[in-house]
Scaffold this motif. Structure first.
Motif, PDB file in Angstrom:
ATOM      1  N   THR A  35      90.539   7.112  90.222  1.00  0.00           N
ATOM      2  CA  THR A  35      91.966   7.409  90.188  1.00  0.00           C
ATOM      3  C   THR A  35      92.749   6.305  90.895  1.00  0.00           C
ATOM      4  O   THR A  35      92.186   5.490  91.619  1.00  0.00           O
ATOM      5  N   VAL A  39      97.556  10.057  92.448  1.00  0.00           N
ATOM      6  CA  VAL A  39      96.591  11.161  92.412  1.00  0.00           C
ATOM      7  C   VAL A  39      96.018  11.485  93.801  1.00  0.00           C
ATOM      8  O   VAL A  39      96.029  12.647  94.205  1.00  0.00           O
ATOM      9  N   LEU A  76     105.831  13.438  85.799  1.00  0.00           N
ATOM     10  CA  LEU A  76     104.606  12.692  86.089  1.00  0.00           C
ATOM     11  C   LEU A  76     103.675  13.498  86.992  1.00  0.00           C
ATOM     12  O   LEU A  76     102.462  13.537  86.767  1.00  0.00           O
ATOM     13  N   HIS A  80      99.920  14.802  86.053  1.00  0.00           N
ATOM     14  CA  HIS A  80      98.743  14.558  86.898  1.00  0.00           C
ATOM     15  C   HIS A  80      98.064  15.869  87.279  1.00  0.00           C
ATOM     16  O   HIS A  80      96.833  15.959  87.272  1.00  0.00           O
ATOM     17  N   GLU A  83      96.015  17.131  84.397  1.00  0.00           N
ATOM     18  CA  GLU A  83      94.771  16.377  84.275  1.00  0.00           C
ATOM     19  C   GLU A  83      93.776  16.784  85.358  1.00  0.00           C
ATOM     20  O   GLU A  83      92.585  16.945  85.085  1.00  0.00           O
ATOM     21  N   LEU A  84      94.263  16.940  86.591  1.00  0.00           N
ATOM     22  CA  LEU A  84      93.386  17.347  87.691  1.00  0.00           C
ATOM     23  C   LEU A  84      92.806  18.737  87.446  1.00  0.00           C
ATOM     24  O   LEU A  84      91.639  18.995  87.750  1.00  0.00           O
TER      25      LEU A  84
END
Length: 93
Positions: A35, A39, A76, A80, A83-84
């Protein structure tokens, strides 16, 4: 009601910084993810076990960093977090 995100436990993820990249080893899955900022900073806001919304996470980031324009930064952060969550590094509380 906005989603709240949290980590299962603070010791579930080991971090190793390599210049501009951070490796995240997720103990429960045995997977390592590469990352970059923001992140690691997002994960750091969840270290204390709190369940926070994306807006609250952005507020915490703004205390330490310049996240940019809120209208641009919030989507954004939400991306993130999605995705995490897909990687199992955070979960929706």
């Amino acid at each position: 009601m906005p989603a709240r995100y949290c980590q299962d436990s603070p010791d579930a993820i080991l971090c190793c910084a390599l210049e501009d990249m951070v490796l995240l080893y997720h103990r429960p899955s045995g997977q390592t993810n590469m990352t970059i900022s923001p992140v690691p900073e997002i994960l750091a806001t969840l270290d204390d076990g709190a369940a926070l919304t994306a807006d609250e996470i952005l507020g915490q980031l703004a205390l330490r960093y310049d996240p940019g324009e809120p209208g641009e930064a919030l989507p954004l952060v939400e991306a993130h977090l999605a995705e995490l969550a897909a990687l199992g590094l955070v979960r929706i509380a």
